[in-house]
Enzyme design. Structure first.
Site, PDB file in Angstrom:
ATOM      1  N   ASP A  69      14.479 -11.779  22.266  1.00  0.00           N
ATOM      2  CA  ASP A  69      14.455 -12.745  23.365  1.00  0.00           C
ATOM      3  C   ASP A  69      15.399 -13.926  23.114  1.00  0.00           C
ATOM      4  OD1 ASP A  69      12.408 -11.159  24.239  1.00  0.00           O
ATOM      5  OD2 ASP A  69      10.991 -12.789  24.604  1.00  0.00           O
ATOM      6  N   ASP A  70      15.741 -14.585  24.208  1.00  0.00           N
ATOM      7  CA  ASP A  70      16.391 -15.916  24.223  1.00  0.00           C
ATOM      8  C   ASP A  70      17.893 -15.921  23.968  1.00  0.00           C
ATOM      9  OD1 ASP A  70      13.801 -16.626  24.622  1.00  0.00           O
ATOM     10  OD2 ASP A  70      13.608 -17.928  22.879  1.00  0.00           O
ATOM     11  N   HIS A 119      15.098 -12.781  31.426  1.00  0.00           N
ATOM     12  CA  HIS A 119      14.238 -13.768  30.748  1.00  0.00           C
ATOM     13  C   HIS A 119      14.426 -15.141  31.399  1.00  0.00           C
ATOM     14  CE1 HIS A 119      11.502 -14.861  27.622  1.00  0.00           C
ATOM     15  NE2 HIS A 119      12.342 -15.473  26.834  1.00  0.00           N
ATOM     16  N   HIS A 123      14.859 -20.634  31.148  1.00  0.00           N
ATOM     17  CA  HIS A 123      13.788 -20.647  30.141  1.00  0.00           C
ATOM     18  C   HIS A 123      13.152 -22.042  30.078  1.00  0.00           C
ATOM     19  CE1 HIS A 123      11.763 -19.720  26.311  1.00  0.00           C
ATOM     20  NE2 HIS A 123      12.052 -18.469  26.540  1.00  0.00           N
ATOM     21  N   HIS A 214      13.501 -12.712  18.016  1.00  0.00           N
ATOM     22  CA  HIS A 214      14.478 -13.556  18.707  1.00  0.00           C
ATOM     23  C   HIS A 214      15.834 -13.460  17.999  1.00  0.00           C
ATOM     24  CE1 HIS A 214      10.591 -15.214  19.947  1.00  0.00           C
ATOM     25  NE2 HIS A 214      11.211 -15.641  21.035  1.00  0.00           N
TER      26      HIS A 214
HETATM   27 ZN   LIG Z   1      11.831 -16.792  25.299  1.00  0.00          ZN
END
Ligand SMILES: [Zn+2]
Length: 250
Positions: A69-70, A119, A123, A214
């Site tokens: 993620d991210d 995502h 965010h 991540h």
């Molecule tokens: Zn995230």
């Protein structure tokens, strides 16, 4: 949204109130308990109160999904090199604004055969407090960036911070996304000790697990080096999250 935990809780409250002959304090404590359950449900993705997030794959074979993620970030290319060396495909839940910062890395993720998921655009730390329309905008604008820079569309969505609530549930429905959770979290963004992260991930691993990582630090890269060795040693193969959805359609 699943109602039965609330119904159970309501029944529990009534028994409790009956046993203690009512009284304002008893009602008040019940109310606090109810709010606590609600908040817990909002933040624990494995409970799936508001959205039925996919948290694992039903499978008989030893396979797990690596999800990142991210990103994309400055660290992502190293992750991609390592995955390539190990002939492993993963799922990347990318943030729109990060894609705009690292367009070439985003294109490389796609070119190397990994799966992409939405995502959100920014965010936002306020994700849990956004209106439905603002949430739809967050998802759709991320889609736009993905289409513009990577020429792809995805129906996979991962909620920032794993937060779900009725507004987010409506936004997911409206944008026709599948919410993807996890059942193995690494806590790699808050834990400093790489060995601890590694232990946390490998301890909870089961057939069909979806692992949350991540691609945002050197630390997680080091954990991934060891994790890939672990998977090889224990004879786990890997799957990408889109394969769960494809199987469901059969
Ligand atoms: Zn995230």
């Amino acid at each position: 949204m699943k109602h039965y935990p609330f119904i159970l809780f309501y029944l529990f409250c009534n028994v409790f109130i009956y046993a203690f002959h009512g009284g304002f304090l008893v009602y008040f404590l019940c109310f606090l308990g109810f709010i606590a359950v609600l908040a817990w449900g909002s933040f624990d993705i494995t409970l799936g109160y508001f959205v039925n997030s996919i948290t694992h794959k039903r499978t008989k074979i030893k396979e797990v999904a690596l999800t990142f993620d991210d990103g994309p970030t400055e660290f992502t290319p190293k992750f991609l090199d390592l995955l390539k060396e190990n002939n492993t495909k993963a799922t990347f839940f990318c943030i729109g604004k990060q894609i705009e910062k690292y367009p070439e890395t985003f294109q490389r993720i796609i070119a190397e055969g990994h799966t992409i998921g939405n995502h959100t655009l920014s965010h936002s730390n306020n994700t849990g407090f956004l209106s439905t329309s603002k949430m739809i905008e967050e998802i759709e604008k991320c889609d736009d960036v993905m289409l513009k820079i990577g020429n792809i569309k995805t129906n996979l969505y991962r909620p920032p911070f794993g937060v779900n609530n009725p507004n987010i549930a409506k936004a997911i429905k409206k944008t026709q996304k599948k919410s993807i959770g996890w059942n193995v979290r690494s806590l790699d963004t808050i834990t400093e000790d790489e060995k601890k992260i590694y232990r946390k991930v490998t301890k909870g691993l089961k057939k069909g697990s979806i692992i949350l990582l991540h691609d945002t630090s050197e630390k997680t890269y080091n954990v991934l080096v060891d994790l890939l060795l672990f998977l090889k040693d224990k004879k786990y193969s890997t799957f990408t999250v889109d394969s769960i959805i494809k199987n469901q359609k059969k």
